[in-house]
Design a protein around this motif. Structure first.
Motif, PDB file in Angstrom:
ATOM      1  N   PHE A  37       2.681  82.205  35.383  1.00  0.00           N
ATOM      2  CA  PHE A  37       1.946  82.108  36.805  1.00  0.00           C
ATOM      3  C   PHE A  37       1.156  83.240  37.019  1.00  0.00           C
ATOM      4  O   PHE A  37      -0.048  83.082  37.376  1.00  0.00           O
ATOM      5  CB  PHE A  37       3.263  82.106  37.951  1.00  0.00           C
ATOM      6  CG  PHE A  37       2.239  82.126  39.041  1.00  0.00           C
ATOM      7  CD1 PHE A  37       1.918  80.952  39.725  1.00  0.00           C
ATOM      8  CD2 PHE A  37       2.456  83.300  40.012  1.00  0.00           C
ATOM      9  CE1 PHE A  37       1.343  80.668  40.968  1.00  0.00           C
ATOM     10  CE2 PHE A  37       1.904  82.980  41.430  1.00  0.00           C
ATOM     11  CZ  PHE A  37       1.363  81.828  41.962  1.00  0.00           C
ATOM     12  N   ASP A  38       1.387  84.390  36.760  1.00  0.00           N
ATOM     13  CA  ASP A  38       0.807  85.599  36.635  1.00  0.00           C
ATOM     14  C   ASP A  38       1.095  86.470  35.418  1.00  0.00           C
ATOM     15  O   ASP A  38       2.003  87.356  35.516  1.00  0.00           O
ATOM     16  CB  ASP A  38       1.241  86.382  38.076  1.00  0.00           C
ATOM     17  CG  ASP A  38       0.341  87.702  38.271  1.00  0.00           C
ATOM     18  OD1 ASP A  38      -0.972  87.553  37.740  1.00  0.00           O
ATOM     19  OD2 ASP A  38       0.766  88.602  38.857  1.00  0.00           O
ATOM     20  N   PRO A  39       0.468  86.200  34.491  1.00  0.00           N
ATOM     21  CA  PRO A  39       0.564  86.671  33.200  1.00  0.00           C
ATOM     22  C   PRO A  39       0.234  88.291  33.041  1.00  0.00           C
ATOM     23  O   PRO A  39      -0.646  88.766  33.704  1.00  0.00           O
ATOM     24  CB  PRO A  39      -0.195  86.104  32.141  1.00  0.00           C
ATOM     25  CG  PRO A  39      -1.417  85.450  32.901  1.00  0.00           C
ATOM     26  CD  PRO A  39      -0.871  85.253  34.252  1.00  0.00           C
ATOM     27  N   SER A  40       0.987  88.988  32.478  1.00  0.00           N
ATOM     28  CA  SER A  40       0.823  90.596  32.339  1.00  0.00           C
ATOM     29  C   SER A  40      -0.256  90.825  31.344  1.00  0.00           C
ATOM     30  O   SER A  40      -0.429  89.996  30.490  1.00  0.00           O
ATOM     31  CB  SER A  40       2.124  91.147  32.294  1.00  0.00           C
ATOM     32  OG  SER A  40       2.580  90.980  30.685  1.00  0.00           O
ATOM     33  N   GLU A  41      -0.899  91.805  31.508  1.00  0.00           N
ATOM     34  CA  GLU A  41      -1.742  92.438  30.568  1.00  0.00           C
ATOM     35  C   GLU A  41      -1.188  92.514  29.054  1.00  0.00           C
ATOM     36  O   GLU A  41      -1.783  92.220  28.169  1.00  0.00           O
ATOM     37  CB  GLU A  41      -2.334  93.911  30.856  1.00  0.00           C
ATOM     38  CG  GLU A  41      -3.223  93.732  32.133  1.00  0.00           C
ATOM     39  CD  GLU A  41      -4.512  93.120  32.048  1.00  0.00           C
ATOM     40  OE1 GLU A  41      -4.887  93.253  30.818  1.00  0.00           O
ATOM     41  OE2 GLU A  41      -4.620  92.611  32.816  1.00  0.00           O
ATOM     42  N   GLU A  42       0.182  92.636  29.041  1.00  0.00           N
ATOM     43  CA  GLU A  42       0.839  92.795  27.718  1.00  0.00           C
ATOM     44  C   GLU A  42       0.951  91.343  27.024  1.00  0.00           C
ATOM     45  O   GLU A  42       0.472  91.381  25.928  1.00  0.00           O
ATOM     46  CB  GLU A  42       2.329  93.413  27.883  1.00  0.00           C
ATOM     47  CG  GLU A  42       2.954  93.680  26.302  1.00  0.00           C
ATOM     48  CD  GLU A  42       4.241  94.105  26.751  1.00  0.00           C
ATOM     49  OE1 GLU A  42       4.987  94.130  25.611  1.00  0.00           O
ATOM     50  OE2 GLU A  42       4.711  94.472  27.731  1.00  0.00           O
ATOM     51  N   VAL A  43       0.979  90.289  27.659  1.00  0.00           N
ATOM     52  CA  VAL A  43       1.134  89.201  27.271  1.00  0.00           C
ATOM     53  C   VAL A  43      -0.294  88.453  26.604  1.00  0.00           C
ATOM     54  O   VAL A  43      -0.383  87.958  25.843  1.00  0.00           O
ATOM     55  CB  VAL A  43       1.796  88.057  28.232  1.00  0.00           C
ATOM     56  CG1 VAL A  43       1.769  86.715  27.747  1.00  0.00           C
ATOM     57  CG2 VAL A  43       3.272  88.430  28.532  1.00  0.00           C
ATOM     58  N   ILE A  44      -1.178  88.956  27.557  1.00  0.00           N
ATOM     59  CA  ILE A  44      -2.552  88.550  27.118  1.00  0.00           C
ATOM     60  C   ILE A  44      -3.061  89.506  25.982  1.00  0.00           C
ATOM     61  O   ILE A  44      -3.518  88.614  24.929  1.00  0.00           O
ATOM     62  CB  ILE A  44      -3.477  89.009  28.549  1.00  0.00           C
ATOM     63  CG1 ILE A  44      -3.320  88.179  29.670  1.00  0.00           C
ATOM     64  CG2 ILE A  44      -4.982  88.847  28.139  1.00  0.00           C
ATOM     65  CD1 ILE A  44      -3.895  88.549  31.076  1.00  0.00           C
ATOM     66  N   CYS A  45      -2.791  90.491  25.937  1.00  0.00           N
ATOM     67  CA  CYS A  45      -2.981  91.291  24.642  1.00  0.00           C
ATOM     68  C   CYS A  45      -2.102  90.807  23.296  1.00  0.00           C
ATOM     69  O   CYS A  45      -3.089  90.647  22.269  1.00  0.00           O
ATOM     70  CB  CYS A  45      -2.876  92.911  24.818  1.00  0.00           C
ATOM     71  SG  CYS A  45      -4.073  93.505  26.007  1.00  0.00           S
TER      72      CYS A  45
END
Length: 72
Positions: free
Chosen positions: A39-47
């Motif tokens: 729902f609200d992905p963190s920066e770590e997951v995106i990276c």
């Protein structure tokens, strides 16, 4: 004598490349699904997703350069 070894080593490393390519493709798809379901992905997951994609594309280019196919 030396040419046979070269061909055998090439086949061995091509097989390892294909195995690693398939493993990274699955990992990248899992990361991508996790990102899509968040729902609200963190920066770590995106990276992590971008890193997994970059690794997969790198190995895909390497396989293309070495003329490796799955039908061998």
């Amino acid at each position: 004598m030396f040419f046979r070894r070269k061909g055998r080593l090439r086949k061995e490393y091509d097989e390892k490349l294909l195995i690693q390519l398939n493993r990274l493709k699955e990992h990248w798809q899992q990361e991508k699904q996790l990102l899509e379901k968040s729902f609200d992905p963190s920066e770590e997951v995106i990276c992590q997703t971008k890193i997994a994609e970059a690794k997969y594309i790198f190995l895909l280019r390497e396989a293309k350069q070495r003329h490796v196919t799955l039908l061998r």
